[in-house]
Design a protein around this motif. Structure first.
Motif, PDB file in Angstrom:
ATOM      1  N   ASN A  65       0.833  -1.058   0.102  1.00  0.00           N
ATOM      2  CA  ASN A  65      -0.077  -0.241  -0.064  1.00  0.00           C
ATOM      3  C   ASN A  65       0.846   1.108   0.008  1.00  0.00           C
ATOM      4  O   ASN A  65       1.951   1.274   0.573  1.00  0.00           O
ATOM      5  CB  ASN A  65      -0.817  -0.121   1.299  1.00  0.00           C
ATOM      6  CG  ASN A  65      -2.005  -0.836   1.182  1.00  0.00           C
ATOM      7  OD1 ASN A  65      -3.163  -0.347   0.566  1.00  0.00           O
ATOM      8  ND2 ASN A  65      -1.958  -2.049   1.922  1.00  0.00           N
TER       9      ASN A  65
ATOM     10  N   VAL B 118      -4.784   0.059  -8.216  1.00  0.00           N
ATOM     11  CA  VAL B 118      -4.053  -1.196  -8.173  1.00  0.00           C
ATOM     12  C   VAL B 118      -3.073  -1.380  -9.107  1.00  0.00           C
ATOM     13  O   VAL B 118      -3.412  -1.608 -10.254  1.00  0.00           O
ATOM     14  CB  VAL B 118      -4.703  -2.171  -7.548  1.00  0.00           C
ATOM     15  CG1 VAL B 118      -3.869  -3.499  -7.334  1.00  0.00           C
ATOM     16  CG2 VAL B 118      -5.718  -2.204  -6.336  1.00  0.00           C
TER      17      VAL B 118
ATOM     18  N   GLN C 115      -1.432  -0.967  -3.979  1.00  0.00           N
ATOM     19  CA  GLN C 115      -2.807  -0.327  -3.859  1.00  0.00           C
ATOM     20  C   GLN C 115      -1.996   1.255  -3.723  1.00  0.00           C
ATOM     21  O   GLN C 115      -1.435   1.648  -2.646  1.00  0.00           O
ATOM     22  CB  GLN C 115      -3.557  -0.630  -2.531  1.00  0.00           C
ATOM     23  CG  GLN C 115      -4.708   0.477  -2.536  1.00  0.00           C
ATOM     24  CD  GLN C 115      -5.592   0.457  -3.575  1.00  0.00           C
ATOM     25  OE1 GLN C 115      -6.497  -0.621  -3.801  1.00  0.00           O
ATOM     26  NE2 GLN C 115      -5.886   1.392  -4.339  1.00  0.00           N
TER      27      GLN C 115
ATOM     28  N   SER D 258      -2.781   5.368  -3.521  1.00  0.00           N
ATOM     29  CA  SER D 258      -3.763   6.217  -3.331  1.00  0.00           C
ATOM     30  C   SER D 258      -3.142   7.505  -3.274  1.00  0.00           C
ATOM     31  O   SER D 258      -2.218   7.864  -2.590  1.00  0.00           O
ATOM     32  CB  SER D 258      -4.488   6.126  -1.906  1.00  0.00           C
ATOM     33  OG  SER D 258      -5.015   4.762  -1.935  1.00  0.00           O
TER      34      SER D 258
END
Lengths: 109, 115
Positions: free
Chosen positions: B10, B89, B111, B113
């Motif tokens: 992430n 992703v 992932q 963001s």
């Protein structure tokens, strides 16, 4: 170039129901296609590949047969289980291709 | 290694920052692929490596995206000046030789963001 069009929208079935997920494939060469599956919390993995007309790919009770008249490789399973809940992707046989949009299958007990 | 490894799993970043995503393919696999999966979308092909060479960069969405592979192994996907639409992703896959009809092995993805 090669391209796939996968049926849209999630699919919800009861256990032991029949499953069909449609994938239409436009190929410039010999038709073959892969189905990949992504179980919750896991990475994509190969489910099966169908490699020529009338040659079914099969694995874990799933089958995909090429239908020349519709240029399609529909994924089918006669009796789904809760454990089949996942996202299913159809993909051209070349890695340097965009996959289908994915179909989310939810199987309820 | 036993499988394709991606890091980080992430990544949260601010708009305008640069990010680097790493992929470590299966040992001995000469072909390596990067894909992007935006919310509700399929796997969009980005770039393909055969060894250290990238003969096909056609899928990179803009010149802010670049990738390299060194030693025929680890690959890095770099996104410069990230935008919110880059949130997705990012998946990496490898295969033994890169020929047609060859099975791909996927990592678990990163992932990303962008706030």
């Amino acid at each position: 170039g090669d391209s796939v069009t996968q049926m849209e929208g999630p699919v919800t079935l009861s256990e032991e129901a029949f499953l069909t997920i449609n994938c239409t494939y436009t190929a410039t060469g010999y038709p073959s296609l892969f189905w990949y599956v992504q179980y919750p919390g896991e990475g994509l993995q190969l489910l099966l590949k169908a490699t020529k007309a009338d040659d079914k790919g099969s694995n874990k009770g799933f089958e995909a047969t090429y239908r020349k008249e519709t240029t399609s490789f529909h994924l089918e399973k006669g009796s789904v289980q809760v454990s089949d809940s996942a996202v299913y992707f159809c993909a051209p046989p070349k890695g340097k291709s965009t996959f289908g949009d994915g179909t989310t299958l939810t199987v309820k007990p | 290694g036993a499988g394709v490894s991606q890091s980080p799993s992430n990544k949260v970043t601010e708009k305008g920052k640069d990010v680097e995503l790493r992929c470590d393919p299966i040992s001995g696999h000469t072909a390596l692929y990067w894909y992007r999966q935006s919310l509700g979308q399929g796997l969009e092909f980005l770039i393909y490596f055969q060894g250290n060479s990238a003969p096909d960069k056609s899928g990179l969405p803009s010149d802010r995206f670049s990738a390299e592979r060194t030693g025929g192994s680890v690959s890095t996907l770099t996104i410069q000046r990230t935008q919110q639409e880059d949130s997705a992703v990012y998946l990496c896959a490898s295969s033994l030789t890169g020929v047609t009809n060859e099975k791909l092995f996927f990592g678990s993805g990163t992932q990303l963001s962008v706030l």
